[in-house]
Write an enzyme that holds these catalytic residues in place. Structure first.
Site, PDB file in Angstrom:
ATOM      1  N   VAL A  65       0.808  -1.230   0.000  1.00  0.00           N
ATOM      2  CA  VAL A  65       0.000   0.000   0.000  1.00  0.00           C
ATOM      3  C   VAL A  65       0.838   1.275   0.000  1.00  0.00           C
ATOM      4  O   VAL A  65       0.299   2.360  -0.222  1.00  0.00           O
ATOM      5  CB  VAL A  65      -0.993   0.027   1.188  1.00  0.00           C
ATOM      6  N   ASN A  91      -7.171  -2.084   5.644  1.00  0.00           N
ATOM      7  CA  ASN A  91      -6.846  -2.821   6.865  1.00  0.00           C
ATOM      8  C   ASN A  91      -5.351  -2.903   7.137  1.00  0.00           C
ATOM      9  O   ASN A  91      -4.940  -3.014   8.290  1.00  0.00           O
ATOM     10  CB  ASN A  91      -7.443  -4.235   6.756  1.00  0.00           C
ATOM     11  N   SER A 143      -7.969   2.579  15.273  1.00  0.00           N
ATOM     12  CA  SER A 143      -7.671   1.889  16.542  1.00  0.00           C
ATOM     13  C   SER A 143      -8.149   2.776  17.685  1.00  0.00           C
ATOM     14  O   SER A 143      -8.138   4.012  17.557  1.00  0.00           O
ATOM     15  CB  SER A 143      -6.163   1.678  16.674  1.00  0.00           C
ATOM     16  N   TYR A 156       2.065   5.359  15.843  1.00  0.00           N
ATOM     17  CA  TYR A 156       0.871   4.552  15.526  1.00  0.00           C
ATOM     18  C   TYR A 156      -0.404   5.339  15.848  1.00  0.00           C
ATOM     19  O   TYR A 156      -1.341   5.382  15.034  1.00  0.00           O
ATOM     20  CB  TYR A 156       0.939   3.261  16.349  1.00  0.00           C
ATOM     21  N   LYS A 160      -3.400   6.468  13.285  1.00  0.00           N
ATOM     22  CA  LYS A 160      -4.777   5.991  13.442  1.00  0.00           C
ATOM     23  C   LYS A 160      -5.743   7.157  13.680  1.00  0.00           C
ATOM     24  O   LYS A 160      -6.913   7.097  13.279  1.00  0.00           O
ATOM     25  CB  LYS A 160      -4.852   4.967  14.577  1.00  0.00           C
TER      26      LYS A 160
HETATM   27  P1  NAD Z   1      -1.612  -8.280  11.223  1.00  0.00           P
HETATM   28  O1  NAD Z   1      -0.180  -7.940  11.404  1.00  0.00           O
HETATM   29  O2  NAD Z   1      -2.037  -9.700  11.217  1.00  0.00           O
HETATM   30  O3  NAD Z   1      -2.209  -7.627   9.890  1.00  0.00           O
HETATM   31  C1  NAD Z   1      -1.684  -6.536   9.205  1.00  0.00           C
HETATM   32  C2  NAD Z   1      -1.466  -6.948   7.767  1.00  0.00           C
HETATM   33  O4  NAD Z   1      -1.039  -5.822   7.006  1.00  0.00           O
HETATM   34  C3  NAD Z   1      -0.377  -8.025   7.659  1.00  0.00           C
HETATM   35  O5  NAD Z   1      -0.822  -9.058   6.834  1.00  0.00           O
HETATM   36  C4  NAD Z   1       0.770  -7.254   7.048  1.00  0.00           C
HETATM   37  O6  NAD Z   1       1.655  -8.035   6.324  1.00  0.00           O
HETATM   38  C5  NAD Z   1       0.007  -6.269   6.174  1.00  0.00           C
HETATM   39  N1  NAD Z   1       0.877  -5.176   5.751  1.00  0.00           N
HETATM   40  C6  NAD Z   1       1.881  -4.599   6.441  1.00  0.00           C
HETATM   41  N2  NAD Z   1       2.490  -3.662   5.696  1.00  0.00           N
HETATM   42  C7  NAD Z   1       1.845  -3.647   4.502  1.00  0.00           C
HETATM   43  C8  NAD Z   1       2.012  -2.917   3.312  1.00  0.00           C
HETATM   44  N3  NAD Z   1       2.991  -1.990   3.177  1.00  0.00           N
HETATM   45  N4  NAD Z   1       1.176  -3.152   2.274  1.00  0.00           N
HETATM   46  C9  NAD Z   1       0.208  -4.081   2.372  1.00  0.00           C
HETATM   47  N5  NAD Z   1       0.000  -4.833   3.471  1.00  0.00           N
HETATM   48  C10 NAD Z   1       0.830  -4.616   4.525  1.00  0.00           C
HETATM   49  O7  NAD Z   1      -2.375  -7.488  12.383  1.00  0.00           O
HETATM   50  P2  NAD Z   1      -3.922  -7.174  12.590  1.00  0.00           P
HETATM   51  O8  NAD Z   1      -4.083  -7.039  14.047  1.00  0.00           O
HETATM   52  O9  NAD Z   1      -4.796  -8.094  11.836  1.00  0.00           O
HETATM   53  O10 NAD Z   1      -4.009  -5.694  11.972  1.00  0.00           O
HETATM   54  C11 NAD Z   1      -4.953  -5.301  11.003  1.00  0.00           C
HETATM   55  C12 NAD Z   1      -5.297  -3.841  11.218  1.00  0.00           C
HETATM   56  O11 NAD Z   1      -5.969  -3.706  12.466  1.00  0.00           O
HETATM   57  C13 NAD Z   1      -4.088  -2.917  11.283  1.00  0.00           C
HETATM   58  O12 NAD Z   1      -4.367  -1.710  10.606  1.00  0.00           O
HETATM   59  C14 NAD Z   1      -3.943  -2.649  12.762  1.00  0.00           C
HETATM   60  O13 NAD Z   1      -3.300  -1.427  13.028  1.00  0.00           O
HETATM   61  C15 NAD Z   1      -5.390  -2.662  13.193  1.00  0.00           C
HETATM   62  N6  NAD Z   1      -5.609  -2.870  14.617  1.00  0.00           N
HETATM   63  C16 NAD Z   1      -5.232  -4.040  15.217  1.00  0.00           C
HETATM   64  C17 NAD Z   1      -5.458  -4.198  16.573  1.00  0.00           C
HETATM   65  C18 NAD Z   1      -5.090  -5.461  17.316  1.00  0.00           C
HETATM   66  O14 NAD Z   1      -5.193  -5.484  18.541  1.00  0.00           O
HETATM   67  N7  NAD Z   1      -4.678  -6.522  16.655  1.00  0.00           N
HETATM   68  C19 NAD Z   1      -6.049  -3.170  17.320  1.00  0.00           C
HETATM   69  C20 NAD Z   1      -6.415  -2.008  16.666  1.00  0.00           C
HETATM   70  C21 NAD Z   1      -6.198  -1.868  15.319  1.00  0.00           C
END
Ligand code: NAD
Length: 248
Positions: A65, A91, A143, A156, A160
């Site tokens: 992205v 995402n 988030s 971060y 967000k």
């Molecule tokens: P995750 O690490 O499993 O998923 C994030 C995905 O984004 C991964 O597959 C990663 O490889 C991909 N990614 C990273 N850099 C990228 C790039 N340059 N281009 C395309 N894809 C890329 O973690 P998750 O928890 O599933 O996170 C998903 C979203 O949810 C994120 O935006 C994260 O900030 C948000 N989030 C997660 C939580 C939590 O507690 N897990 C809480 C709040 C928000």
């Protein structure tokens, strides 16, 4: 049997793991054709295979992205191959935590580059397709940290919080085009991102959550499905917290 998202096309970024993978599966289960995109090194093709094995429609496309040209090409390819683009789920996201006094400028730029520039890079070409269609739904994963802040996560949290301002502005720009724009603010969700927490950090976290468990990726996917459905057609510019009462 007809399904609520039959005939719709969705694009999910970061679809290989965690929340993105669960949302891709849920959108496909509701009838959408789903473009699962992520970094080439991510297991997004496994998500595609599991959707197809379950009788759904999905394709896998590599997409970093942070590359605006690639984002444009992928959006155009998905719209041409699957027949439009109705649902965009921004995402993809990363963390690189550090207290401000130790944070390197590269760490700031890296997190903002993926989490905020990345949302812009994919949303802009998607909006062009949606405007022509005169319908669309954009959902971005923010988030609760973007709302409440978190020590050690200034980069971060800024990214967000940026998503929230972006979402509300686009909701105002695009409402008259029949495009809804919303954000979801997850609390702590059990994914590879939170697998890095130590047992001690996990205990401390649970003490602050009204529903004392981590969320599941499916908890987020349920809200994505609702926002993508016709039932949510009068909801735009919102930030929906899915945090078990961590933030209220
Ligand atoms: P995750 O690490 O499993 O998923 C994030 C995905 O984004 C991964 O597959 C990663 O490889 C991909 N990614 C990273 N850099 C990228 C790039 N340059 N281009 C395309 N894809 C890329 O973690 P998750 O928890 O599933 O996170 C998903 C979203 O949810 C994120 O935006 C994260 O900030 C948000 N989030 C997660 C939580 C939590 O507690 N897990 C809480 C709040 C928000």
């Amino acid at each position: 049997m007809t399904k609520v998202l039959d005939g719709k096309v969705a694009l999910v970024t970061g679809a290989g793991t965690g929340i993105g993978a669960a949302c891709a599966r849920a959108l496909a289960g509701a009838g959408a054709a789903v473009a699962c995109t992520s970094l080439p090194t991510d297991p997004y093709q496994q998500v595609v295979d599991s959707i197809v094995a379950a009788g759904g429609k999905a394709i896998g496309v590599p997409l970093n992205v942070t590359d605006p040209q690639q984002a444009q090409e992928v959006v155009d390819r998905v719209a041409a191959e699957l027949g439009g683009l109705h649902i965009l789920l921004n995402n993809a996201g990363i963390t690189d935590d550090q207290l401000i006094i130790r944070m390197k400028p590269e760490s700031w730029r890296k997190v903002l580059g993926v989490n905020l520039d990345g949302v812009f890079n994919v949303t802009q070409p998607a909006v062009k397709v949606m405007m022509k269609q005169r319908t669309g739904c954009i959902i971005s994963i923010s988030s609760v940290v973007g709302l409440m802040g978190n020590a050690g996560q200034s980069n971060y949290a800024a990214s967000k919080a940026g998503i929230i301002g972006f979402t509300k502005s686009l909701a105002r720009e695009l409402g008259s085009r029949n495009i809804t724009v919303n954000a979801i603010a997850p609390g702590y969700i059990q994914t590879p991102m939170t697998d890095r927490l130590t047992e001690e950090q996990r205990k401390a976290l649970l003490a602050g959550i009204a529903i004392p468990r981590l969320g599941t990726p499916e908890d987020i996917a349920n809200v994505v499905l609702f926002l993508a459905s016709p039932a949510a057609s009068y909801i735009s510019g919102e930030v929906i917290n899915v945090s078990g009462g961590l933030y209220m």
